[in-house]
Scaffold this motif. Structure first.
Motif, PDB file in Angstrom:
ATOM      1  N   GLY A  61      17.141 -21.153 -37.769  1.00  0.00           N
ATOM      2  CA  GLY A  61      18.400 -21.409 -38.457  1.00  0.00           C
ATOM      3  C   GLY A  61      19.578 -21.633 -37.533  1.00  0.00           C
ATOM      4  N   GLU A  62      19.498 -21.109 -36.303  1.00  0.00           N
ATOM      5  CA  GLU A  62      20.621 -21.228 -35.373  1.00  0.00           C
ATOM      6  C   GLU A  62      20.507 -22.425 -34.438  1.00  0.00           C
ATOM      7  OE1 GLU A  62      20.683 -17.525 -33.265  1.00  0.00           O
ATOM      8  OE2 GLU A  62      21.235 -16.375 -35.055  1.00  0.00           O
ATOM      9  N   SER A  63      19.283 -22.874 -34.126  1.00  0.00           N
ATOM     10  CA  SER A  63      19.147 -23.826 -33.028  1.00  0.00           C
ATOM     11  C   SER A  63      18.312 -25.072 -33.290  1.00  0.00           C
ATOM     12  CB  SER A  63      18.530 -23.111 -31.814  1.00  0.00           C
ATOM     13  OG  SER A  63      19.284 -21.984 -31.461  1.00  0.00           O
ATOM     14  N   LEU A  64      17.420 -25.065 -34.275  1.00  0.00           N
ATOM     15  CA  LEU A  64      16.473 -26.169 -34.415  1.00  0.00           C
ATOM     16  C   LEU A  64      17.156 -27.500 -34.697  1.00  0.00           C
ATOM     17  CD1 LEU A  64      13.534 -27.053 -34.327  1.00  0.00           C
ATOM     18  CD2 LEU A  64      13.416 -26.614 -36.785  1.00  0.00           C
ATOM     19  N   ALA A  65      18.147 -27.518 -35.588  1.00  0.00           N
ATOM     20  CA  ALA A  65      18.829 -28.780 -35.906  1.00  0.00           C
ATOM     21  C   ALA A  65      19.408 -29.408 -34.641  1.00  0.00           C
ATOM     22  CB  ALA A  65      19.920 -28.553 -36.944  1.00  0.00           C
ATOM     23  N   GLU A  66      20.050 -28.618 -33.834  1.00  0.00           N
ATOM     24  CA  GLU A  66      20.637 -29.136 -32.588  1.00  0.00           C
ATOM     25  C   GLU A  66      19.554 -29.609 -31.619  1.00  0.00           C
ATOM     26  OE1 GLU A  66      23.315 -27.588 -28.818  1.00  0.00           O
ATOM     27  OE2 GLU A  66      23.356 -26.446 -30.685  1.00  0.00           O
ATOM     28  N   ASP A  67      18.478 -28.834 -31.486  1.00  0.00           N
ATOM     29  CA  ASP A  67      17.374 -29.228 -30.596  1.00  0.00           C
ATOM     30  C   ASP A  67      16.780 -30.580 -30.984  1.00  0.00           C
ATOM     31  OD1 ASP A  67      17.461 -27.049 -28.937  1.00  0.00           O
ATOM     32  OD2 ASP A  67      15.466 -26.304 -29.452  1.00  0.00           O
ATOM     33  N   LEU A  70      19.477 -33.257 -35.207  1.00  0.00           N
ATOM     34  CA  LEU A  70      19.753 -33.434 -36.632  1.00  0.00           C
ATOM     35  C   LEU A  70      21.191 -33.036 -36.946  1.00  0.00           C
ATOM     36  CD1 LEU A  70      16.546 -31.727 -38.091  1.00  0.00           C
ATOM     37  CD2 LEU A  70      16.935 -34.164 -37.699  1.00  0.00           C
ATOM     38  N   ASP A  71      21.755 -33.663 -37.980  1.00  0.00           N
ATOM     39  CA  ASP A  71      23.079 -33.260 -38.446  1.00  0.00           C
ATOM     40  C   ASP A  71      23.040 -31.811 -38.915  1.00  0.00           C
ATOM     41  OD1 ASP A  71      24.113 -35.789 -37.932  1.00  0.00           O
ATOM     42  OD2 ASP A  71      23.615 -36.506 -39.931  1.00  0.00           O
ATOM     43  N   SER A  72      22.010 -31.467 -39.672  1.00  0.00           N
ATOM     44  CA  SER A  72      21.834 -30.101 -40.162  1.00  0.00           C
ATOM     45  C   SER A  72      20.386 -29.921 -40.600  1.00  0.00           C
ATOM     46  CB  SER A  72      22.780 -29.815 -41.335  1.00  0.00           C
ATOM     47  OG  SER A  72      22.433 -30.629 -42.428  1.00  0.00           O
ATOM     48  N   LEU A  73      20.024 -28.676 -40.839  1.00  0.00           N
ATOM     49  CA  LEU A  73      18.699 -28.340 -41.325  1.00  0.00           C
ATOM     50  C   LEU A  73      18.864 -27.696 -42.695  1.00  0.00           C
ATOM     51  CD1 LEU A  73      15.682 -28.272 -40.409  1.00  0.00           C
ATOM     52  CD2 LEU A  73      16.095 -25.920 -39.705  1.00  0.00           C
ATOM     53  N   PRO A  74      18.156 -28.178 -43.716  1.00  0.00           N
ATOM     54  CA  PRO A  74      18.299 -27.570 -45.043  1.00  0.00           C
ATOM     55  C   PRO A  74      18.023 -26.066 -45.016  1.00  0.00           C
ATOM     56  CG  PRO A  74      17.057 -29.607 -45.188  1.00  0.00           C
ATOM     57  CD  PRO A  74      17.221 -29.298 -43.726  1.00  0.00           C
ATOM     58  N   GLU A  75      18.692 -25.365 -45.883  1.00  0.00           N
ATOM     59  CA  GLU A  75      18.643 -23.901 -45.931  1.00  0.00           C
ATOM     60  C   GLU A  75      17.223 -23.348 -46.040  1.00  0.00           C
ATOM     61  OE1 GLU A  75      20.215 -20.240 -45.575  1.00  0.00           O
ATOM     62  OE2 GLU A  75      21.450 -22.057 -45.594  1.00  0.00           O
ATOM     63  N   GLN A  76      16.345 -23.963 -46.849  1.00  0.00           N
ATOM     64  CA  GLN A  76      15.014 -23.400 -47.088  1.00  0.00           C
ATOM     65  C   GLN A  76      14.118 -23.421 -45.852  1.00  0.00           C
ATOM     66  OE1 GLN A  76      16.187 -26.056 -48.856  1.00  0.00           O
ATOM     67  NE2 GLN A  76      14.602 -27.575 -49.230  1.00  0.00           N
ATOM     68  N   TYR A  77      14.511 -24.107 -44.787  1.00  0.00           N
ATOM     69  CA  TYR A  77      13.702 -24.158 -43.570  1.00  0.00           C
ATOM     70  C   TYR A  77      14.215 -23.198 -42.494  1.00  0.00           C
ATOM     71  CZ  TYR A  77      12.057 -28.308 -45.857  1.00  0.00           C
ATOM     72  OH  TYR A  77      11.529 -29.161 -46.780  1.00  0.00           O
ATOM     73  N   ARG A  78      15.312 -22.540 -42.739  1.00  0.00           N
ATOM     74  CA  ARG A  78      15.935 -21.691 -41.718  1.00  0.00           C
ATOM     75  C   ARG A  78      15.165 -20.400 -41.444  1.00  0.00           C
ATOM     76  NH1 ARG A  78      21.434 -23.065 -40.578  1.00  0.00           N
ATOM     77  NH2 ARG A  78      21.916 -25.022 -41.611  1.00  0.00           N
TER      78      ARG A  78
END
Length: 181
Positions: A61-67, A70-78
């Protein structure tokens, strides 16, 4: 990580003269990454998974989108990812697909600075399996069955079969050995 892997994928990002192979492993709400950079002259090394990339494990939830850019990661994948795959070919790129319960998140291009994804219900996009045992025809018959030398029950219907490996437990469901017709 927690000792087990929930999902994994390898993304290949091509540079000018090199390829980066980034292997992501997910466990619970955490993930690790291994990165191998190769140019055309460097053979694949078997020890490339000896050391995790510096700074890992990380929280999804803290780092995957940036890695992943991605603009963001949907909540259910955090809090966890159940399955993932990355598929890129020269002809057409499917990209990265993350799965969590009945949802998927699809990212077509990890090589852009700001990749966007689409999401939806797995059943609407990935289809349904043709299961002759639960067919809509209403028939509850089978074509054949037998118990093999390892005490596994194999049941056949149409071009499909199922295998029950614990027949003792299965037959315990009918303690009086009454036939069921």
């Amino acid at each position: 990580l927690g000792g087990y892997v929930d999902a994994a994928f390898v993304a290949v990002v091509e540079g000018d003269d090199t390829e980066k192979h980034m292997t992501y492993l997910f466990s619970g709400e955490q993930y690790i990454r291994y990165t191998v950079e190769q140019d055309g002259n460097t053979p694949y090394r078997g020890d490339c998974y000896r050391y995790v990339d510096e700074g890992y494990p990380k929280i999804i939830g803290e780092s995957l989108a940036e890695d992943l850019g991605l603009d963001s990661l949907p909540e259910q994948y955090r809090d966890g990812i159940d399955a993932a795959f990355y598929l890129a070919t020269d002809a057409q790129e499917l990209g990265l697909v993350l799965f969590n319960e009945r949802n998927y998140h699809h990212v077509t291009d990890l090589q852009t600075d700001s990749a966007a994804g689409t999401e939806g219900d797995v059943n609407e996009v990935w289809g349904h399996l043709d299961n002759t045992f639960t067919s809509e025809s209403g028939t509850q018959t089978i074509d054949g069955a037998y118990v093999d030398a390892d005490d596994k029950l194999l049941v056949f219907k149409g071009q499909q079969f199922v295998c029950y490996s614990d027949t003792e437990e299965l037959f315990a469901l009918n303690p009086n050995d009454e036939p069921r017709y």
